[in-house]
Design a protein around this motif. Structure first.
Motif, PDB file in Angstrom:
ATOM      1  N   UNK A  21       7.785 -41.928 -20.447  1.00  0.00           N
ATOM      2  CA  UNK A  21       7.720 -40.471 -20.533  1.00  0.00           C
ATOM      3  C   UNK A  21       8.095 -40.081 -21.958  1.00  0.00           C
ATOM      4  N   UNK A  22       7.241 -39.301 -22.592  1.00  0.00           N
ATOM      5  CA  UNK A  22       7.500 -38.836 -23.955  1.00  0.00           C
ATOM      6  C   UNK A  22       7.727 -37.328 -23.930  1.00  0.00           C
ATOM      7  N   UNK A  23       8.787 -36.878 -24.587  1.00  0.00           N
ATOM      8  CA  UNK A  23       9.086 -35.452 -24.578  1.00  0.00           C
ATOM      9  C   UNK A  23       9.885 -35.082 -25.815  1.00  0.00           C
ATOM     10  N   UNK A  24       9.936 -33.798 -26.092  1.00  0.00           N
ATOM     11  CA  UNK A  24      10.666 -33.291 -27.241  1.00  0.00           C
ATOM     12  C   UNK A  24      12.112 -32.993 -26.836  1.00  0.00           C
ATOM     13  N   UNK A  25      13.062 -33.587 -27.536  1.00  0.00           N
ATOM     14  CA  UNK A  25      14.472 -33.283 -27.306  1.00  0.00           C
ATOM     15  C   UNK A  25      14.792 -31.882 -27.796  1.00  0.00           C
ATOM     16  N   UNK A  66      17.131 -42.215 -19.227  1.00  0.00           N
ATOM     17  CA  UNK A  66      16.060 -42.362 -18.242  1.00  0.00           C
ATOM     18  C   UNK A  66      16.026 -41.196 -17.275  1.00  0.00           C
ATOM     19  N   UNK A  67      17.211 -40.759 -16.833  1.00  0.00           N
ATOM     20  CA  UNK A  67      17.268 -39.604 -15.930  1.00  0.00           C
ATOM     21  C   UNK A  67      16.804 -38.341 -16.645  1.00  0.00           C
ATOM     22  N   UNK A  68      17.216 -38.167 -17.897  1.00  0.00           N
ATOM     23  CA  UNK A  68      16.723 -37.032 -18.676  1.00  0.00           C
ATOM     24  C   UNK A  68      15.206 -37.073 -18.774  1.00  0.00           C
ATOM     25  N   UNK A  69      14.630 -38.245 -18.944  1.00  0.00           N
ATOM     26  CA  UNK A  69      13.174 -38.379 -19.019  1.00  0.00           C
ATOM     27  C   UNK A  69      12.508 -37.918 -17.725  1.00  0.00           C
ATOM     28  N   UNK A  73      10.112 -34.740 -17.156  1.00  0.00           N
ATOM     29  CA  UNK A  73       8.781 -34.928 -16.555  1.00  0.00           C
ATOM     30  C   UNK A  73       8.524 -33.928 -15.435  1.00  0.00           C
ATOM     31  N   UNK A  74       9.508 -33.765 -14.554  1.00  0.00           N
ATOM     32  CA  UNK A  74       9.308 -32.928 -13.372  1.00  0.00           C
ATOM     33  C   UNK A  74       9.683 -31.459 -13.595  1.00  0.00           C
ATOM     34  N   UNK A  75      10.647 -31.191 -14.449  1.00  0.00           N
ATOM     35  CA  UNK A  75      11.135 -29.820 -14.650  1.00  0.00           C
ATOM     36  C   UNK A  75      11.455 -29.602 -16.122  1.00  0.00           C
ATOM     37  N   UNK A  76      10.451 -29.640 -16.986  1.00  0.00           N
ATOM     38  CA  UNK A  76      10.703 -29.628 -18.430  1.00  0.00           C
ATOM     39  C   UNK A  76      11.434 -28.399 -18.937  1.00  0.00           C
ATOM     40  N   UNK A  81      19.501 -28.474 -16.018  1.00  0.00           N
ATOM     41  CA  UNK A  81      19.296 -29.767 -15.368  1.00  0.00           C
ATOM     42  C   UNK A  81      19.113 -30.870 -16.398  1.00  0.00           C
ATOM     43  N   UNK A  82      18.449 -30.567 -17.499  1.00  0.00           N
ATOM     44  CA  UNK A  82      18.268 -31.568 -18.548  1.00  0.00           C
ATOM     45  C   UNK A  82      19.616 -31.963 -19.156  1.00  0.00           C
TER      46      UNK A  82
END
Length: 315
Positions: A21-25, A66-69, A73-76, A81-82
Motif C-alpha cells: 500500500x502506497x500513501x502520502x504521510x 503496517x496498520x497505518x497502511x 487503504x480503507x479510510x484515508x 484513526x491514522x
C-alpha cells in the motif's frame, strides 16, 4: 515513491513492504515517526523474546506502519484513526507481551499515558488526543468492531506473522484486494475468511509452541528479578534490557545461555519443581466476516495453558 522503504518519514510517501500500500504521510504522521514514543518501537520486537528462536524478528514499529497502511487503504481521510494506528502500541514493554502483567504492568494503561504525553505534538497539527484515544477506546470505529470479528490490528498481525512463519499461501496484497471494512470489521468471501481463520489458528498454535514459550518464559522470569530495582525498564528497549540482564549477576548466566543455546531449555509440566512458570491465558481468535458474521475457527489448545520452562537435564 521512495526507492527505499524507509521508516523515518523522511519522504512524504510511504509504501509498506508487506501490503504494497502506497500513501502520502501527513505532517503529523511524519512528526510522530520522529518522536521518542514511536521511534522506540523500532527497538521492540513484535514477537518478544521469540525473536531469538524464530524468524519473527520484525518490530512493533513495522507492525504499526503496517496498520497505518491498512487504515490509509480503507479510510484515508480518518486522521484520528491514522494517528491511532501509528501510536496504538507505544505502551508496549520491552519484548512486547513477554512480561506483561509482571508487577502489575499493563501495556494498555501505559499506552494511554504515553499517548496523552503526545498531546502538545498532536495539538500543533490540529489533532485532538481524545479523538485518537476514542478510536480504540469503545464503540465502533475504523479500528474497533464487535467482539469476535476480525479487526485491522489483528489482520495485520496474523498476516505479518504468517509470512515470518511461512503460513501464507498467497501474497498479502492479493488477500487485501478481496477485503472490505464494515464498521471496523473485516468482511470478505467465505474462502478468504476461512484462510484468515487458519492464519489466526496457526498463530494460536505458535503462541503455545516451544519456540515461543521457552524464550518468553525465561526472559519473563529474569525480567521479574530486575524490575524492583530498575523502574525504568517498562519504557526502555529490547537491547537496553538485554544489557541489564547480561550485566546483573542474578540474571547474567541464564540470559547468556538463552542467547547462545536456547535448546539448553525445555518445557515441562506445571508440577515441575524448578524453573520459570509460564501461562498462556489469552489467544487472539477473531475471524473475518462472511455472509454477515465471523466464520468459525478450528479448535486450538484449551486455555489456560500452563507449563514450567527449565534447563534440560544433562547426562
Amino acid at each position: 515513491m521512495n526507492e527505499v522503504a524507509g521508516i523515518l518519514g523522511r519522504s512524504e510517501w510511504y509504501r509498506d513492504p508487506l501490503w504494497a500500500v502506497e500513501f502520502r504521510l501527513t505532517p503529523v504522521e511524519q512528526r510522530l515517526l520522529r518522536s521518542r514514543a514511536v521511534r522506540r518501537l523500532q527497538f521492540v520486537a513484535h514477537a518478544g523474546a521469540a525473536a531469538v528462536t524464530t524468524h519473527q524478528t520484525y518490530t512493533r514499529l513495522e507492525h504499526s506502519l503496517g496498520l497505518l497502511s491498512l487504515v490509509a487503504h480503507f479510510a484515508p481521510d480518518d486522521q484520528a484513526a491514522r494517528v491511532a494506528a501509528l501510536v496504538h502500541d507505544v505502551g508496549h514493554l520491552p519484548f512486547s507481551h513477554t512480561f506483561e502483567g509482571v508487577g502489575g504492568l499493563n501495556h494498555h494503561e501505559l499506552g494511554i499515558r504515553q499517548i496523552r504525553e503526545l498531546t502538545p505534538l498532536l495539538a500543533e497539527h490540529g489533532v485532538d488526543v481524545e479523538d485518537v484515544l476514542a478510536v480504540e477506546g469503545g464503540g465502533s470505529s475504523v479500528l474497533r468492531g464487535r467482539q469476535g470479528a476480525l479487526k485491522l490490528d489483528h489482520l495485520e498481525s496474523f498476516v505479518r506473522s504468517g509470512r515470518a512463519h511461512a503460513r501464507l499461501t498467497e501474497p498479502a496484497p492479493a488477500t487485501l484486494a478481496r477485503l472490505r471494512l464494515v464498521d471496523g470489521e473485516v468482511h470478505t468471501d467465505r474462502d478468504t475468511a476461512a484462510y484468515l481463520a487458519e492464519l489466526a489458528a496457526g498463530e494460536a498454535d505458535y503462541l503455545c509452541s516451544w519456540e515461543n514459550v521457552v524464550p518468553n518464559a525465561v526472559v519473563r522470569g529474569l525480567a521479574s528479578i530486575l524490575l524492583p530495582s530498575h523502574p525504568e525498564i517498562p519504557t526502555t528497549t529490547d537491547d537496553a534490557l538485554w544489557s541489564l540482564l547480561l550485566a546483573d549477576p542474578r540474571t547474567r548466566e541464564d540470559a547468556r545461555l538463552l542467547r547462545e543455546d536456547p535448546l539448553a531449555w525445555d518445557v515441562f509440566p506445571p508440577s515441575h519443581p524448578d524453573g520459570h512458570p509460564y501461562e498462556v491465558r489469552h489467544l487472539y481468535l477473531d475471524t473475518a466476516c462472511a455472509d454477515g458474521g465471523p466464520v468459525p475457527i478450528r479448535e486450538t489448545r484449551s486455555l489456560p495453558y500452563r507449563c514450567v520452562v527449565a534447563r534440560r537435564v544433562v547426562g
